[in-house]
Motif scaffolding. Structure first.
Motif, PDB file in Angstrom:
ATOM      1  N   UNK A 158      13.660  16.743  60.299  1.00 21.26           N
ATOM      2  CA  UNK A 158      13.239  17.388  59.065  1.00 21.26           C
ATOM      3  C   UNK A 158      13.721  16.485  57.799  1.00 21.26           C
ATOM      4  N   UNK A 159      14.847  15.883  57.708  1.00 18.49           N
ATOM      5  CA  UNK A 159      15.388  15.145  56.785  1.00 18.49           C
ATOM      6  C   UNK A 159      14.545  13.892  56.702  1.00 18.49           C
ATOM      7  N   UNK A 160      14.144  13.336  57.889  1.00 14.64           N
ATOM      8  CA  UNK A 160      13.161  12.138  57.764  1.00 14.64           C
ATOM      9  C   UNK A 160      11.811  12.518  57.117  1.00 14.64           C
ATOM     10  N   UNK A 161      11.350  13.501  57.553  1.00 15.96           N
ATOM     11  CA  UNK A 161       9.963  14.126  57.037  1.00 15.96           C
ATOM     12  C   UNK A 161      10.118  14.250  55.611  1.00 15.96           C
ATOM     13  N   UNK A 162      11.231  14.545  54.866  1.00 14.72           N
ATOM     14  CA  UNK A 162      11.468  14.831  53.584  1.00 14.72           C
ATOM     15  C   UNK A 162      11.668  13.350  52.719  1.00 14.72           C
ATOM     16  N   UNK A 163      12.293  12.509  53.376  1.00 13.77           N
ATOM     17  CA  UNK A 163      12.591  11.379  52.914  1.00 13.77           C
ATOM     18  C   UNK A 163      11.181  10.615  52.865  1.00 13.77           C
ATOM     19  N   UNK A 164      10.220  10.510  53.976  1.00 13.14           N
ATOM     20  CA  UNK A 164       9.088   9.992  53.887  1.00 13.14           C
ATOM     21  C   UNK A 164       8.158  10.389  52.676  1.00 13.14           C
ATOM     22  N   UNK A 165       8.408  11.744  52.316  1.00 17.10           N
ATOM     23  CA  UNK A 165       7.643  12.356  51.316  1.00 17.10           C
ATOM     24  C   UNK A 165       8.242  12.128  49.751  1.00 17.10           C
ATOM     25  N   UNK A 166       9.496  11.679  49.849  1.00 17.11           N
ATOM     26  CA  UNK A 166      10.113  11.063  48.488  1.00 17.11           C
ATOM     27  C   UNK A 166       9.506   9.738  48.417  1.00 17.11           C
ATOM     28  N   UNK A 167       9.669   9.143  49.575  1.00 22.59           N
ATOM     29  CA  UNK A 167       9.069   7.728  49.388  1.00 22.59           C
ATOM     30  C   UNK A 167       7.657   7.557  48.924  1.00 22.59           C
ATOM     31  N   UNK A 168       6.840   8.676  49.246  1.00 20.58           N
ATOM     32  CA  UNK A 168       5.452   8.586  48.910  1.00 20.58           C
ATOM     33  C   UNK A 168       5.290   9.002  47.210  1.00 20.58           C
ATOM     34  N   UNK A 169       6.503   9.282  46.499  1.00 18.25           N
ATOM     35  CA  UNK A 169       6.292   9.824  44.966  1.00 18.25           C
ATOM     36  C   UNK A 169       6.476  11.411  44.765  1.00 18.25           C
ATOM     37  N   UNK A 170       6.441  12.132  45.915  1.00 20.83           N
ATOM     38  CA  UNK A 170       6.414  13.553  45.876  1.00 20.83           C
ATOM     39  C   UNK A 170       7.531  14.070  45.106  1.00 20.83           C
ATOM     40  N   UNK A 171       7.399  14.991  44.243  1.00 25.98           N
ATOM     41  CA  UNK A 171       8.713  15.851  43.631  1.00 25.98           C
ATOM     42  C   UNK A 171       9.298  17.011  44.662  1.00 25.98           C
ATOM     43  N   UNK A 172      10.191  17.795  44.237  1.00 23.52           N
ATOM     44  CA  UNK A 172      10.756  18.790  45.282  1.00 23.52           C
ATOM     45  C   UNK A 172       9.786  20.009  45.473  1.00 23.52           C
ATOM     46  N   UNK A 173       8.911  20.061  44.259  1.00 19.96           N
ATOM     47  CA  UNK A 173       8.242  21.497  44.368  1.00 19.96           C
ATOM     48  C   UNK A 173       6.773  21.046  45.221  1.00 19.96           C
ATOM     49  N   UNK A 174       6.590  19.521  45.390  1.00 23.62           N
ATOM     50  CA  UNK A 174       5.384  19.199  46.261  1.00 23.62           C
ATOM     51  C   UNK A 174       5.805  19.002  47.561  1.00 23.62           C
ATOM     52  N   UNK A 175       7.241  18.484  47.654  1.00 26.56           N
ATOM     53  CA  UNK A 175       7.840  18.459  49.018  1.00 26.56           C
ATOM     54  C   UNK A 175       7.714  19.884  49.852  1.00 26.56           C
ATOM     55  N   UNK A 176       8.157  20.878  48.935  1.00 24.29           N
ATOM     56  CA  UNK A 176       8.086  22.289  49.403  1.00 24.29           C
ATOM     57  C   UNK A 176       6.727  22.796  49.831  1.00 24.29           C
ATOM     58  N   UNK A 177       6.019  22.525  49.094  1.00 20.85           N
ATOM     59  CA  UNK A 177       4.309  22.823  49.416  1.00 20.85           C
ATOM     60  C   UNK A 177       4.083  22.158  50.692  1.00 20.85           C
ATOM     61  N   UNK A 178       4.431  21.027  50.850  1.00 22.81           N
ATOM     62  CA  UNK A 178       3.940  20.165  51.768  1.00 22.81           C
ATOM     63  C   UNK A 178       4.444  20.448  53.204  1.00 22.81           C
ATOM     64  N   UNK A 179       5.794  21.194  53.329  1.00 23.86           N
ATOM     65  CA  UNK A 179       6.397  21.242  54.442  1.00 23.86           C
ATOM     66  C   UNK A 179       6.673  23.022  54.564  1.00 23.86           C
ATOM     67  N   UNK A 180       6.247  23.481  53.494  1.00 29.55           N
ATOM     68  CA  UNK A 180       6.212  25.242  53.810  1.00 29.55           C
ATOM     69  C   UNK A 180       7.541  25.702  53.603  1.00 29.55           C
ATOM     70  N   UNK A 181       8.216  24.881  52.665  1.00 25.31           N
ATOM     71  CA  UNK A 181       9.486  25.257  52.343  1.00 25.31           C
ATOM     72  C   UNK A 181       9.867  25.891  50.913  1.00 25.31           C
ATOM     73  N   UNK A 182      10.881  26.519  50.657  1.00 22.59           N
ATOM     74  CA  UNK A 182      11.113  26.678  49.355  1.00 22.59           C
ATOM     75  C   UNK A 182      11.835  25.636  48.397  1.00 22.59           C
ATOM     76  N   UNK A 183      11.264  25.623  47.086  1.00 20.98           N
ATOM     77  CA  UNK A 183      11.715  24.598  46.199  1.00 20.98           C
ATOM     78  C   UNK A 183      13.216  24.149  46.406  1.00 20.98           C
ATOM     79  N   UNK A 184      13.996  25.406  46.583  1.00 24.12           N
ATOM     80  CA  UNK A 184      15.606  25.284  46.522  1.00 24.12           C
ATOM     81  C   UNK A 184      15.955  24.390  48.065  1.00 24.12           C
ATOM     82  N   UNK A 185      15.366  24.752  49.025  1.00 27.95           N
ATOM     83  CA  UNK A 185      15.482  24.217  50.357  1.00 27.95           C
ATOM     84  C   UNK A 185      15.036  22.822  50.158  1.00 27.95           C
ATOM     85  N   UNK A 186      13.953  22.519  49.689  1.00 25.18           N
ATOM     86  CA  UNK A 186      13.470  20.955  49.484  1.00 25.18           C
ATOM     87  C   UNK A 186      14.666  20.046  48.514  1.00 25.18           C
ATOM     88  N   UNK A 187      15.147  20.787  47.685  1.00 25.27           N
ATOM     89  CA  UNK A 187      16.123  20.200  46.962  1.00 25.27           C
ATOM     90  C   UNK A 187      17.336  20.082  47.611  1.00 25.27           C
TER      91      UNK A 187
END
Length: 220
Positions: A158-187
């Motif tokens: 899961x952390x590798x998925x999040x890291x890949x999205x960070x590298x693509x320039x997504x912010x925490x809200x966008x990461x949360x939406x992409x992975x079906x997480x809450x913004x707090x969990x993404x952060x």
């Protein structure tokens, strides 16, 4: 809260224009101007700026080395560096990110974008703009470099998925939406990844993602 900004550029007219622009923002103040990298380092220590707008090409001490020295100084741990570059000429911009810069802009950016960039970096977020600057990252982070210490192998799937999205320039809200997480969990995931990798900010996470091959130019 007022953002204390230090401007470092060897061109007097450029510095003066930036100073007028920054001073026009109600939430910012210019606390110093430097014409060389060494002056920038000295003023950063003396004025305790929140952020340094750093040109790459300067006499005496270039912006990359000045950034490296600022990032390595424990007394300046809270100082962020926003690097300015001329696209297609300052290929050392990746070295500036490796040295500890939290982001960069091309010099012909619009005034409002520069102010937004200062706010973004001062708030602790990396500024990795889309378009030419993103392509610049992709192009040069794939050049040969030393192995990354504490690379993504130490992360969960899961952390590798999040890291890949960070590298693509997504912010925490966008990461949360992409992975079906809450913004707090993404952060929380981003913070945990930074801790595991020993990264100062999101810009360094991007470097790890590209240099390890987790994210590839033109891919994901």
């Amino acid at each position: 809260m007022t953002i204390r900004v230090l401007l470092a550029d060897d061109q007097n007219l450029v510095r003066a224009a930036f100073a007028l622009l920054v001073a026009s923002a109600p939430d910012m103040e210019v606390v110093g101007e430097a014409g060389t990298g060494r002056q920038a380092l000295e003023l950063a220590r003396r004025e305790r700026a929140d952020l340094v707008v750093m040109d790459v090409r300067m006499p005496d001490l270039d912006g990359i080395e000045a950034t490296r020295l600022i990032a390595a100084d424990d007394d300046l741990a809270g100082v962020k560096v926003l690097v300015l570059t001329t696209y297609d000429t300052d290929e050392n911009i990746v070295e500036a990110l490796r040295a500890g810069a939290s982001g960069f802009l091309v010099k012909d950016t619009r005034p409002a974008e520069l102010l937004d960039a200062i706010r973004t970096v001062a708030a602790g977020d990396a500024l990795l703009s889309p378009g030419p600057t993103a392509r610049l990252i992709e192009r040069f982070l794939r050049s040969p470099a030393a192995p990354v210490a504490g690379g993504p192998d130490c992360l969960s799937d899961r952390e590798r998925e999040v890291l890949a999205l960070v590298a693509r320039g997504l912010n925490n809200m966008e990461i949360a939406e992409s992975l079906g997480l809450s913004p707090l969990t993404a952060k929380t995931h981003v913070s945990r990844i930074m801790g595991k990798l020993g990264a100062r900010d999101r810009a360094q996470l991007v470097i790890v993602a590209y240099e390890s091959g987790l994210v590839t130019p033109g891919g994901g």
